[in-house]
Design a protein around this motif. Structure first.
Motif, PDB file in Angstrom:
ATOM      1  N   GLY A   1       0.818  -1.204   0.000  1.00  0.00           N
ATOM      2  CA  GLY A   1       0.000   0.000   0.000  1.00  0.00           C
ATOM      3  C   GLY A   1       0.847   1.247   0.000  1.00  0.00           C
ATOM      4  O   GLY A   1       2.071   1.171  -0.062  1.00  0.00           O
ATOM      5  N   SER A   2       0.190   2.382   0.060  1.00  0.00           N
ATOM      6  CA  SER A   2       0.770   3.743   0.063  1.00  0.00           C
ATOM      7  C   SER A   2       0.953   4.305  -1.338  1.00  0.00           C
ATOM      8  O   SER A   2       1.139   5.507  -1.496  1.00  0.00           O
ATOM      9  CB  SER A   2       2.116   3.854   0.797  1.00  0.00           C
ATOM     10  N   ALA A   3       0.972   3.447  -2.323  1.00  0.00           N
ATOM     11  CA  ALA A   3       1.127   3.860  -3.724  1.00  0.00           C
ATOM     12  C   ALA A   3       0.655   2.677  -4.563  1.00  0.00           C
ATOM     13  O   ALA A   3       0.574   1.552  -4.058  1.00  0.00           O
ATOM     14  CB  ALA A   3       2.593   4.180  -4.015  1.00  0.00           C
ATOM     15  N   PRO A   4       0.359   2.922  -5.850  1.00  0.00           N
ATOM     16  CA  PRO A   4      -0.148   1.799  -6.665  1.00  0.00           C
ATOM     17  C   PRO A   4       0.908   0.731  -6.919  1.00  0.00           C
ATOM     18  O   PRO A   4       2.045   1.043  -7.269  1.00  0.00           O
ATOM     19  CB  PRO A   4      -0.560   2.462  -7.980  1.00  0.00           C
TER      20      PRO A   4
ATOM     21  N   GLU B   1      -3.331  -5.973  -1.767  1.00  0.00           N
ATOM     22  CA  GLU B   1      -3.196  -4.517  -1.858  1.00  0.00           C
ATOM     23  C   GLU B   1      -4.348  -3.834  -1.156  1.00  0.00           C
ATOM     24  O   GLU B   1      -5.497  -4.231  -1.270  1.00  0.00           O
ATOM     25  CB  GLU B   1      -3.135  -4.068  -3.324  1.00  0.00           C
TER      26      GLU B   1
ATOM     27  N   TYR C   1      -5.753   0.290   0.403  1.00  0.00           N
ATOM     28  CA  TYR C   1      -5.712   1.725   0.098  1.00  0.00           C
ATOM     29  C   TYR C   1      -5.948   2.544   1.360  1.00  0.00           C
ATOM     30  O   TYR C   1      -6.890   2.279   2.113  1.00  0.00           O
ATOM     31  CB  TYR C   1      -6.800   2.015  -0.937  1.00  0.00           C
ATOM     32  N   GLY C   2      -5.057   3.501   1.584  1.00  0.00           N
ATOM     33  CA  GLY C   2      -5.220   4.352   2.758  1.00  0.00           C
ATOM     34  C   GLY C   2      -4.741   5.751   2.491  1.00  0.00           C
ATOM     35  O   GLY C   2      -4.322   6.098   1.383  1.00  0.00           O
TER      36      GLY C   2
ATOM     37  N   THR D   1      -3.286   9.419   4.987  1.00  0.00           N
ATOM     38  CA  THR D   1      -2.969   9.916   6.324  1.00  0.00           C
ATOM     39  C   THR D   1      -4.237  10.350   7.057  1.00  0.00           C
ATOM     40  O   THR D   1      -4.419  10.048   8.243  1.00  0.00           O
ATOM     41  CB  THR D   1      -1.984  11.107   6.214  1.00  0.00           C
TER      42      THR D   1
ATOM     43  N   VAL E   1      -7.926  -2.041  -5.239  1.00  0.00           N
ATOM     44  CA  VAL E   1      -7.611  -1.941  -3.803  1.00  0.00           C
ATOM     45  C   VAL E   1      -8.724  -2.544  -2.948  1.00  0.00           C
ATOM     46  O   VAL E   1      -8.776  -2.327  -1.741  1.00  0.00           O
ATOM     47  CB  VAL E   1      -7.308  -0.486  -3.399  1.00  0.00           C
TER      48      VAL E   1
ATOM     49  N   ILE F   1      -8.233   2.516  -8.196  1.00  0.00           N
ATOM     50  CA  ILE F   1      -7.781   3.906  -8.215  1.00  0.00           C
ATOM     51  C   ILE F   1      -7.185   4.147  -9.589  1.00  0.00           C
ATOM     52  O   ILE F   1      -6.262   3.432 -10.002  1.00  0.00           O
ATOM     53  CB  ILE F   1      -6.744   4.159  -7.099  1.00  0.00           C
TER      54      ILE F   1
ATOM     55  N   ARG G   1      -5.164  10.670  -9.714  1.00  0.00           N
ATOM     56  CA  ARG G   1      -5.306  11.607  -8.600  1.00  0.00           C
ATOM     57  C   ARG G   1      -5.829  12.931  -9.107  1.00  0.00           C
ATOM     58  O   ARG G   1      -5.324  13.444 -10.099  1.00  0.00           O
ATOM     59  CB  ARG G   1      -3.942  11.860  -7.940  1.00  0.00           C
TER      60      ARG G   1
ATOM     61  N   LYS H   1      -5.567  15.401  -7.157  1.00  0.00           N
ATOM     62  CA  LYS H   1      -4.632  16.314  -6.482  1.00  0.00           C
ATOM     63  C   LYS H   1      -3.265  16.259  -7.153  1.00  0.00           C
ATOM     64  O   LYS H   1      -2.894  15.226  -7.724  1.00  0.00           O
ATOM     65  CB  LYS H   1      -4.524  15.921  -5.007  1.00  0.00           C
TER      66      LYS H   1
ATOM     67  N   LEU I   1       0.071  15.607  -6.880  1.00  0.00           N
ATOM     68  CA  LEU I   1       0.899  14.888  -5.907  1.00  0.00           C
ATOM     69  C   LEU I   1       1.750  13.854  -6.625  1.00  0.00           C
ATOM     70  O   LEU I   1       1.289  13.217  -7.568  1.00  0.00           O
ATOM     71  CB  LEU I   1      -0.055  14.178  -4.924  1.00  0.00           C
TER      72      LEU I   1
ATOM     73  N   ILE J   1       4.019  10.373  -5.803  1.00  0.00           N
ATOM     74  CA  ILE J   1       4.362   9.417  -4.747  1.00  0.00           C
ATOM     75  C   ILE J   1       5.589   8.640  -5.194  1.00  0.00           C
ATOM     76  O   ILE J   1       5.545   7.861  -6.142  1.00  0.00           O
ATOM     77  CB  ILE J   1       3.203   8.464  -4.411  1.00  0.00           C
TER      78      ILE J   1
ATOM     79  N   ASN K   1       5.141  10.967  -0.143  1.00  0.00           N
ATOM     80  CA  ASN K   1       4.398  11.974  -0.907  1.00  0.00           C
ATOM     81  C   ASN K   1       5.238  13.219  -1.126  1.00  0.00           C
ATOM     82  O   ASN K   1       5.891  13.698  -0.200  1.00  0.00           O
ATOM     83  CB  ASN K   1       3.138  12.376  -0.151  1.00  0.00           C
TER      84      ASN K   1
ATOM     85  N   TYR L   1       4.897  17.126  -2.897  1.00  0.00           N
ATOM     86  CA  TYR L   1       3.958  18.102  -3.433  1.00  0.00           C
ATOM     87  C   TYR L   1       4.664  19.037  -4.393  1.00  0.00           C
ATOM     88  O   TYR L   1       5.501  19.846  -3.992  1.00  0.00           O
ATOM     89  CB  TYR L   1       3.265  18.848  -2.282  1.00  0.00           C
TER      90      TYR L   1
HETATM   91  P1  AMP Z   1      -0.645  10.077   2.253  1.00  0.00           P
HETATM   92  O1  AMP Z   1      -1.082  11.471   2.048  1.00  0.00           O
HETATM   93  O2  AMP Z   1       0.795   9.910   2.503  1.00  0.00           O
HETATM   94  O3  AMP Z   1      -1.439   9.471   3.287  1.00  0.00           O
HETATM   95  O4  AMP Z   1      -0.907   9.316   0.898  1.00  0.00           O
HETATM   96  C1  AMP Z   1      -2.182   8.890   0.575  1.00  0.00           C
HETATM   97  C2  AMP Z   1      -2.306   8.712  -0.892  1.00  0.00           C
HETATM   98  O5  AMP Z   1      -1.528   7.600  -1.326  1.00  0.00           O
HETATM   99  C3  AMP Z   1      -3.708   8.368  -1.290  1.00  0.00           C
HETATM  100  O6  AMP Z   1      -4.563   9.489  -1.337  1.00  0.00           O
HETATM  101  C4  AMP Z   1      -3.490   7.715  -2.636  1.00  0.00           C
HETATM  102  O7  AMP Z   1      -3.322   8.701  -3.634  1.00  0.00           O
HETATM  103  C5  AMP Z   1      -2.172   6.983  -2.417  1.00  0.00           C
HETATM  104  N1  AMP Z   1      -2.349   5.548  -2.139  1.00  0.00           N
HETATM  105  C6  AMP Z   1      -2.326   4.898  -0.964  1.00  0.00           C
HETATM  106  N2  AMP Z   1      -2.494   3.570  -1.137  1.00  0.00           N
HETATM  107  C7  AMP Z   1      -2.631   3.380  -2.469  1.00  0.00           C
HETATM  108  C8  AMP Z   1      -2.823   2.242  -3.306  1.00  0.00           C
HETATM  109  N3  AMP Z   1      -2.880   1.015  -2.819  1.00  0.00           N
HETATM  110  N4  AMP Z   1      -2.935   2.449  -4.635  1.00  0.00           N
HETATM  111  C9  AMP Z   1      -2.863   3.688  -5.159  1.00  0.00           C
HETATM  112  N5  AMP Z   1      -2.663   4.798  -4.430  1.00  0.00           N
HETATM  113  C10 AMP Z   1      -2.544   4.646  -3.102  1.00  0.00           C
END
Ligand code: AMP
Ligand code: MCA
Length: 508
Positions: A276-279, A298, A300-301, A303, A323, A395, A398, A400, A402, A404, A409, A411
């Motif tokens: 997780g955290s990115a695709p 996999e 999805y989360g 912060t 996800v 997903i 984005r 936003k 951003l 990754i 992350n 910006y």
């Molecule tokens: P953060 O702000 O560090 O919490 O990052 C959260 C962002 O990471 C989410 O809004 C998604 O854009 C991305 N993210 C987290 N998990 C996944 C995933 N499994 N697949 C794609 N994007 C993810």
């Protein structure tokens, strides 16, 4: 009737009582730290924090290297009703200035080597403590103990994590005790995580993934973790035969699939690999399964929300490129971003989430908070997605701006502002492009000021002091003009297309 509310600290205390001599941490040098020993350190640090003047609601900021004592510091902060504020160890002085100025912590804990950098901050309102990785540091001095636990309610703040949300400057997402505990409980159940598990913990502990997913779950379940200072592919592969679960960002798996010792045999005791955290690239998912027989799960989360959705542990396929479904208690919907109208399954729209996992708001920013929520309580994630034919969330992008990179992350706006301040730069656009190891990486596209010829080195040196290393552009391209639409808005999608092969194609 709803079950009684159990905070993360309460879960820890229960495990200390239930199995004091069990190892919570297994360290690379073979040393073990038990639940009882951890409790001793928590009591000692709590006493020190109270002596430093921390009262319920006060922030305790920590920019420290990974160690068992750093987890004890987190638990000690919760014990006394403080609000834990973990900060990336890569942040520079300029970045720290902003976080400390905004959050106004009562105590800042830093590594002993950085003590001098923070001396000027110390005063009537801020105490600076140190914590090293060898059981050293002022935080561990003194033999006081503080056992009294502040009885937190679900709505009380437990932590602040800085993130940029959908736009702009970093904002502190305030997570409550209820957010942390409910998300942890939902994950324990969804992933069948128990005290029999041995987790490989190779993530940093200043983000949700390493602290509120991996560490909280281990502690609350009464499990053990192989606790590594950082991800190292050889060390992780060597540990697989003695572990049951690994939680990582996609880069972990991108590196592992290339490792020659990754086989079904070395994974014989493993029951779960989480990403997780990115695709995660579907190709990595498939290659990993072919090498090990394990389908990576996999999830999805974010912060602001902790974990939202997960592929199934059992009872359904773990589908690459998706996800999964919402965790119990969490609702997900896909809407038209403009109107907020719910879209039929299959259509791409803005992903929104509601549930006990969703944060209480941005630190001292009521208006910003209000603008990120719908009237019915759904939080606007800034991610774009669709629900597939099996009800799984995919997903697709984005909304936003951003990037990754390796799960961190970045910006673009923060980097653009710094570059634009260079006298030889007229304007800049920072984008993310595919990268074979980090998933995405940062590229800066710069238009020079009239009669100026800025070089890549000069520009990178200019931003270096203000930006953590992982945010530095990995390439700078100087161009005559940026592509714009009729409204004059920079077309980042166009730039991303133009530079998409910089690190992965024949130009790489
Ligand atoms: P953060 O702000 O560090 O919490 O990052 C959260 C962002 O990471 C989410 O809004 C998604 O854009 C991305 N993210 C987290 N998990 C996944 C995933 N499994 N697949 C794609 N994007 C993810
Ligand atoms: C390190 N470097 C990076 C990154 N990491 N550059 C770009 N992106 C990165 N992610 C740079 C260093 O500054 C250094 O630069 C060089 O790469 C090597 O550093 P090293 O520490 O050896 O790197 P590494 O060990 O290869 O680290 C890569 C990593 C690490 C293992 C992918 O970044 C990592 O552990 N990432 C996990 C991040 C994470 O936990 N994210 C969760 C966020 P130089 O040598 O040039 O000085 S929580 C979240 O997103 C939500 C809630 C969720 O859903 O989980």
């Amino acid at each position: 009737m709803a079950p009684p509310f159990t905070t993360i600290h309460r879960s820890f205390a229960e495990q200390v009582e239930r199995q004091p001599d069990k190892a919570l941490f297994e360290l690379p040098d073979g040393r073990q730290v038990t639940y009882r020993e951890t409790e001793g350190t928590v009591g000692r640090i709590a006493a020190r924090l109270v002596a430093d003047g921390v009262t319920p609601g006060d922030r305790v900021a920590a920019q420290v290297d990974k160690s068992p004592e750093a987890i004890a510091l987190y638990l000690a902060t919760l014990r006394i009703g403080g609000v834990f504020l973990p900060l990336n160890t890569a942040y520079t002085g300029a970045e720290m200035e902003y976080f400390i100025g905004d959050a106004r912590p009562r105590v800042l804990v830093c590594s002993p080597e950085r003590r001098a950098d923070h001396a000027h901050r110390e005063g009537r309102d801020l105490v600076v403590e140190t914590l090293g990785t060898k059981g050293d540091g002022t935080l561990l001095e003194g033999d006081g103990r503080h056992d009294e636990v502040v009885d937190a309610s679900a709505d009380d703040p437990a932590a602040i994590l800085y993130t940029s949300g959908t736009t702009g400057r970093s904002k502190g997402a305030v997570l409550t005790h209820g957010n942390l505990a409910s998300n942890c409980r939902a994950l324990l159940e969804a992933w069948r995580f128990t005290d029999q598990d041995r987790l490989i913990h190779a993530l940093p502990i200043f983000h949700v993934h390493g602290l509120f997913v991996a560490a909280n779950m281990t502690i609350a379940a009464g499990a053990s973790m192989h606790y590594l200072p950082k991800f190292d592919v050889d060390t992780v592969v060597d540990l697989l035969p003695r572990a049951t679960v690994l939680m990582g960002v996609p880069t972990f798996y991108t590196r592992m699939v290339k490792h020659d010792r990754l086989t079904p045999g070395t994974c014989a005791s493993m029951r779960l690999f989480v990403s997780g955290s990115a695709p995660l690239l579907a190709s990595d998912h498939e290659a990993f399964e072919a090498r090990t027989g394990h389908a990576i799960l996999e999830r999805y989360g974010m912060t602001e929300t902790g974990m939202n959705t997960t592929n199934p542990y059992e009872g359904g396929p773990r589908k690459p490129g998706t996800v999964g479904k919402p965790l119990p208690g969490t609702e997900i919907r896909v809407v038209d971003g403009e109107t907020g109208r719910a879209l039929p399954d299959g259509e791409v729209g803005s992903i929104e989430v509601r549930g006990p996992n969703v944060f209480s708001g941005y630190w001292q920013m009521p208006e910003k908070t209000a603008s990120e929520f719908r009237a019915d309580g759904f939080f606007i994630t800034g991610d774009l997605g669709r629900i597939d034919e099996d009800g799984y969330l995919c997903i697709v992008g984005r909304g936003k701006d951003l990037v990754i990179s390796g799960g961190y992350n970045i910006y673009p706006k923060e980097i653009e502002e710094l570059l634009d301040a260079h006298p030889a730069v007229l304007e800049s656009a920072v984008i993310g492009v595919p990268h074979p190891d980090f998933g995405e990486t940062v590229v800066a596209v710069v238009v020079p000021a009239p009669d100026q010829e800025p070089t890549e080195t000069e520009l990178l040196e200019f931003v270096a002091d203000d930006l953590a290393r992982f945010k530095h552009p990995r390439a700078v391209r100087v161009v005559e003009a940026l592509p714009r639409n009729v409204m004059g808005k920079v077309q980042k999608a166009e730039l991303r297309k133009q530079y998409q092969d910089l690190f992965t194609g024949s130009n790489a």
